[in-house]
Design an enzyme around this catalytic site. Structure first.
Site, short mmCIF file in Angstrom:
data_model
loop_
_atom_site.label_atom_id
_atom_site.label_comp_id
_atom_site.label_asym_id
_atom_site.label_seq_id
_atom_site.Cartn_x
_atom_site.Cartn_y
_atom_site.Cartn_z
N HIS A 138 -15.91 9.18 10.53
CA HIS A 138 -16.59 9.37 9.24
C HIS A 138 -18.07 8.99 9.28
O HIS A 138 -18.80 9.27 8.33
CB HIS A 138 -15.93 8.52 8.15
CG HIS A 138 -14.48 8.82 7.93
ND1 HIS A 138 -14.00 10.08 7.67
CD2 HIS A 138 -13.39 8.00 7.93
CE1 HIS A 138 -12.69 10.03 7.52
NE2 HIS A 138 -12.29 8.79 7.68
N SER A 139 -18.52 8.36 10.35
CA SER A 139 -19.90 7.83 10.40
C SER A 139 -20.90 8.97 10.45
O SER A 139 -20.86 9.81 11.35
CB SER A 139 -20.07 6.94 11.63
OG SER A 139 -19.10 5.92 11.64
#
Length: 365
Positions: free
Chosen positions: A133-134
């Site tokens: 998700h980064s």
């Protein structure tokens, strides 16, 4: 004969995070590595202690100012309101505690190390990674630096252009998809729970190699098997990847504490087995998973699969105590069912193939 796979880890995961009740602090990587090393056939020569990625390497994907802000926040152990708003650092999802940013940088180092070995034709298991998700300039979903994207970029730098990314985590691998949506040499496939955070991955774009398969709560072993046979494997066969990258977040397991999917770890093992046959080499990372008694046997079992070893065998003497000692450092972990300490494999969870799954197959084939 191909070289045996390597296991990538780092000692930082044995000494950080404990004392916090945040999911990031839950001991799952260290117990996984300890359990794998306790297996009778484990060869210590297969273990690689990776180095922390330097900021310059992390900045090959992430915004320079964001990376600097992350390290500064860890040093001061605080994030200003402006930093929280702009970069998502210091929030309830992405807190700042000792060594959390260095630990994220180590996961990036594991990805870069994985790419080095894969370039030599050697498959890799690195359970300490999987921050899918980064974003380039924002922490998100318990992730600070996107080790997966950095690893794929290095694979392509090494000349392995055609990369297939398969995400088994219960959450959509949004940031990896976003990073490669317009790269025709990267195929992204994500099987994830519908109608949950980050509320992406609703649509597929077959022209650009983006395949999203949102599945309903209660997703079972039979349904995963159908999706693998009818959708995932044919798509990979047509794509013909040089490498398959698998994000094996285990929050899709029935025993997970956060999500509502219903898989057994045997379904994961079967999926990894089938994915192994689609390319000459495979890189498996960790990811989500919020019940350590479920995560650790799953990730250790994946190591068995990669080595063609029996994951149904009883655990070695002492392994149960090793697991208990490590996992119970986390203050909110309950006692496990007895059978979870005797075997890596949990009970199968077959079920009916529901219309939502049939419709996904029909649309994607």
């Amino acid at each position: 004969m191909s070289s045996p796979p390597v296991l990538v880890g780092n000692q930082i995961y044995t000494r950080t995070g404990f004392g916090s009740e945040h999911p990031l602090a839950m001991p799952k990587t260290a117990p996984t590595l300890a359990l794998i090393k306790s297996l009778d056939w484990f060869d210590p020569a297969s273990y690689i202690e990776c180095r922390e990625a330097i900021p310059r390497r992390i900045k090959e994907f992430h915004d320079s100012a964001y990376v600097d802000a992350a390290f500064d926040a860890e040093t001061s152990q605080k994030a200003s309101r402006e930093v929280r708003l702009q970069y998502g650092l210091g929030t309830s999802d992405n807190p700042i505690f000792p060594n959390v940013i260095h630990r994220a940088a180590v996961a990036c180092g594991a990805a870069l190390t994985a790419a080095d070995y894969i370039a030599k034709g050697i498959s890799v298991h690195s359970p300490l990674g999987g921050a899918h998700h980064s974003e380039p300039a924002r922490a998100s979903g318990f992730g600070y630096f996107n080790d997966i994207v950095l690893g794929i970029l290095k694979l392509q730098e090494a000349g392995l252009n055609r990369i297939a990314y398969v995400d088994l985590d219960a959450h959509h691998g949004n940031a990896v998809e976003d990073a490669f949506t317009f790269n025709r040499n990267v195929l992204t496939i994500s099987i994830h729970q519908e109608n949950c955070w980050p509320h992406t991955g609703i649509e597929s774009d077959l022209d650009y190699g983006v395949i999203n398969i949102p599945v309903p709560a209660g997703f079972n072993d039979t349904e995963l098997s159908l999706l693998m046979e009818e959708v995932v494997l044919p798509k990979l066969g047509k794509f013909r990847p040089d490498v398959v990258v698998v994000q094996a977040g285990s929050d899709s397991l029935e025993a997970d504490l956060m999500m509502d999917l219903g898989l057994s770890n045997g379904a994961y093992f079967d999926a990894i087995k089938s994915l192994q046959g689609t390319a000459d080499r495979i890189w498996v990372t960790g990811g989500g998973g919020y019940n350590p008694w479920a995560v650790v046997p799953c990730w250790a079992g994946i190591w068995c699969v990669l080595n063609n070893k029996d994951y149904t065998a009883p655990l070695p003497l002492g392994a149960a105590q090793t697991l208990t000692d490590l996992i119970k450092r986390w203050p909110t972990v309950s006692e496990p069912p007895v059978d979870w300490l005797t075997s890596l494999l949990d009970a199968p969870r077959p079920g009916p193939i529901r219309n939502a799954i049939k419709e996904q197959v029909k649309f994607l084939t």
